[in-house]
Structure formats: structure tokens, C-alpha cells
Design a protein around this motif. Structure first.
Motif, PDB file in Angstrom:
ATOM      1  N   ASN A  55       0.846  -1.203   0.000  1.00  8.51           N
ATOM      2  CA  ASN A  55       0.000   0.000   0.000  1.00  8.51           C
ATOM      3  C   ASN A  55       0.878   1.248   0.000  1.00  8.51           C
ATOM      4  O   ASN A  55       0.684   2.203   0.777  1.00  8.51           O
ATOM      5  N   HIS A  56       1.850   1.222  -0.870  1.00  4.86           N
ATOM      6  CA  HIS A  56       2.770   2.352  -1.002  1.00  4.86           C
ATOM      7  C   HIS A  56       3.173   2.441  -2.467  1.00  4.86           C
ATOM      8  O   HIS A  56       3.600   1.437  -3.045  1.00  4.86           O
ATOM      9  N   HIS A  57       2.998   3.601  -3.076  1.00  2.65           N
ATOM     10  CA  HIS A  57       3.052   3.698  -4.532  1.00  2.65           C
ATOM     11  C   HIS A  57       4.014   4.785  -5.000  1.00  2.65           C
ATOM     12  O   HIS A  57       3.997   5.903  -4.478  1.00  2.65           O
ATOM     13  N   VAL A  71       9.697   8.226  -5.661  1.00  4.13           N
ATOM     14  CA  VAL A  71       8.755   7.959  -4.564  1.00  4.13           C
ATOM     15  C   VAL A  71       9.096   8.770  -3.322  1.00  4.13           C
ATOM     16  O   VAL A  71      10.252   8.986  -2.979  1.00  4.13           O
ATOM     17  N   HIS A  72       8.029   9.249  -2.679  1.00  3.95           N
ATOM     18  CA  HIS A  72       8.110   9.761  -1.321  1.00  3.95           C
ATOM     19  C   HIS A  72       6.782   9.429  -0.657  1.00  3.95           C
ATOM     20  O   HIS A  72       5.893   8.838  -1.275  1.00  3.95           O
ATOM     21  N   HIS A  74       3.358  10.506   0.784  1.00  4.56           N
ATOM     22  CA  HIS A  74       2.426  11.641   0.755  1.00  4.56           C
ATOM     23  C   HIS A  74       1.919  11.964   2.165  1.00  4.56           C
ATOM     24  O   HIS A  74       1.830  13.112   2.559  1.00  4.56           O
ATOM     25  N   SER A  75       1.622  10.853   2.929  1.00  2.53           N
ATOM     26  CA  SER A  75       1.022  11.070   4.258  1.00  2.53           C
ATOM     27  C   SER A  75       2.020  11.643   5.253  1.00  2.53           C
ATOM     28  O   SER A  75       1.639  11.974   6.378  1.00  2.53           O
TER      29      SER A  75
HETATM   30  C1  LIG Z   1      -5.450   5.422   1.492  1.00  2.00           C
HETATM   31  C2  LIG Z   1      -4.102   4.789   1.146  1.00  2.00           C
HETATM   32  O1  LIG Z   1      -3.751   3.879   2.166  1.00  2.00           O
HETATM   33  C3  LIG Z   1      -3.034   5.867   1.131  1.00  2.00           C
HETATM   34  O2  LIG Z   1      -3.415   6.879   0.217  1.00  2.00           O
HETATM   35  C4  LIG Z   1      -1.643   5.319   0.726  1.00  2.00           C
HETATM   36  C5  LIG Z   1      -1.588   4.837  -0.713  1.00  2.00           C
HETATM   37  N1  LIG Z   1      -0.225   4.865  -1.268  1.00  2.00           N
HETATM   38  C6  LIG Z   1       0.690   5.759  -0.829  1.00  2.00           C
HETATM   39  N2  LIG Z   1       1.851   5.932  -1.493  1.00  2.00           N
HETATM   40  C7  LIG Z   1       2.748   6.879  -1.103  1.00  2.00           C
HETATM   41  N3  LIG Z   1       3.895   7.059  -1.816  1.00  2.00           N
HETATM   42  N4  LIG Z   1       2.501   7.646  -0.039  1.00  2.00           N
HETATM   43  C8  LIG Z   1       1.393   7.551   0.720  1.00  2.00           C
HETATM   44  O3  LIG Z   1       1.232   8.292   1.706  1.00  2.00           O
HETATM   45  C9  LIG Z   1       0.417   6.553   0.342  1.00  2.00           C
HETATM   46  N5  LIG Z   1      -0.705   6.364   1.024  1.00  2.00           N
END
Ligand SMILES: C[C@H](O)[C@H](O)[C@H]1CNC2=NC(N)=NC(=O)C2=N1
Length: 101
Positions: A55-57, A71-72, A74-75
Motif C-alpha cells: 500500500n505504497h506507490h 517515490v516519497h 504523501h502522508s
Molecule cells: C489510502 C491509502 O492507504 C493511502 O493513500 C496510501 C496509498 N499509497 C501511498 N503511497 C505513497 N507514496 N505515499 C502515501 O502516503 C500513500 N498512502
């Protein structure tokens, strides 16, 4: 997995163990070269599977015979965290099987 921003020193220490990866602004980046467009496409699909698992993209770019990642987290306000490092390690692990370098 902590989503606290890593310090500059912590990022440098982790990059020392991630050959080919670098810090571009606030993102970890790496480009791979492969033997064909189909090989590069297959690697993109494999990376997407891992990203869904974590769950990291990343931002993934498919070229003629290249795959690039940026990649970094986001949260964490668009900073580099352990999640980014974990993804980089997982991609490093799968790359040789695709003949990527
Ligand atoms: C809701 C979902 O869990 C979040 O949006 C995940 C999805 N993939 C993500 N990928 C990245 N690179 N940063 C995130 O903070 C992130 N959060």
C-alpha cells in the motif's frame, strides 16, 4: 511501519545500501534498463503488485526499455520515510529476475 520523515543522514545511510538509487529533491529515484520493451512492461506490473501489497506507490515511468521510479510518502508531507526505503529494497530484490540493471 513509522511514517516519520527520515533525517538527511538517515536517508544517506539507507542510500548507501541501495545501489543506483538517489535522492532527487524530496524523492527517492532509480532508473533501470532492461532487454526489451516487454521486459520493462513486465517489471512495471511486478512493481505494481508489490506496491499494492505494501500500500505504497511510486510514480512509475515506462520507457522503450527502461523503468523509472520516483517515490516519497504523501502522508508524511511528501518526505522520505521508511516506507519509501522498504519499497526501494523490494524493487532492488525483484529487479535481477527481470534482467534489470
Ligand atoms: C489510502 C491509502 O492507504 C493511502 O493513500 C496510501 C496509498 N499509497 C501511498 N503511497 C505513497 N507514496 N505515499 C502515501 O502516503 C500513500 N498512502
Amino acid at each position: 511501519m513509522p511514517v516519520e520523515p527520515l533525517s538527511q543522514k538517515e536517508v544517506e545511510d539507507r542510500l548507501a545500501e541501495l545501489p543506483g538509487w538517489s535522492l532527487d529533491g524530496d524523492r527517492l529515484t532509480r532508473s533501470y534498463r532492461l532487454g526489451s520493451h516487454f521486459a520493462a512492461t513486465a517489471m512495471v506490473v511486478h512493481i505494481a503488485q508489490v506496491q499494492e501489497e505494501l500500500n505504497h506507490h511510486s510514480d512509475l515511468t515506462l520507457g522503450y526499455n527502461t523503468v523509472s521510479l520516483s517515490v516519497h510518502t504523501h502522508s508524511a508531507g511528501g518526505t522520505v520515510t521508511e516506507k519509501d526505503v522498504e519499497l526501494a529494497r523490494r524493487v532492488e530484490d525483484l529487479a535481477p529476475g527481470h534482467g534489470a540493471h
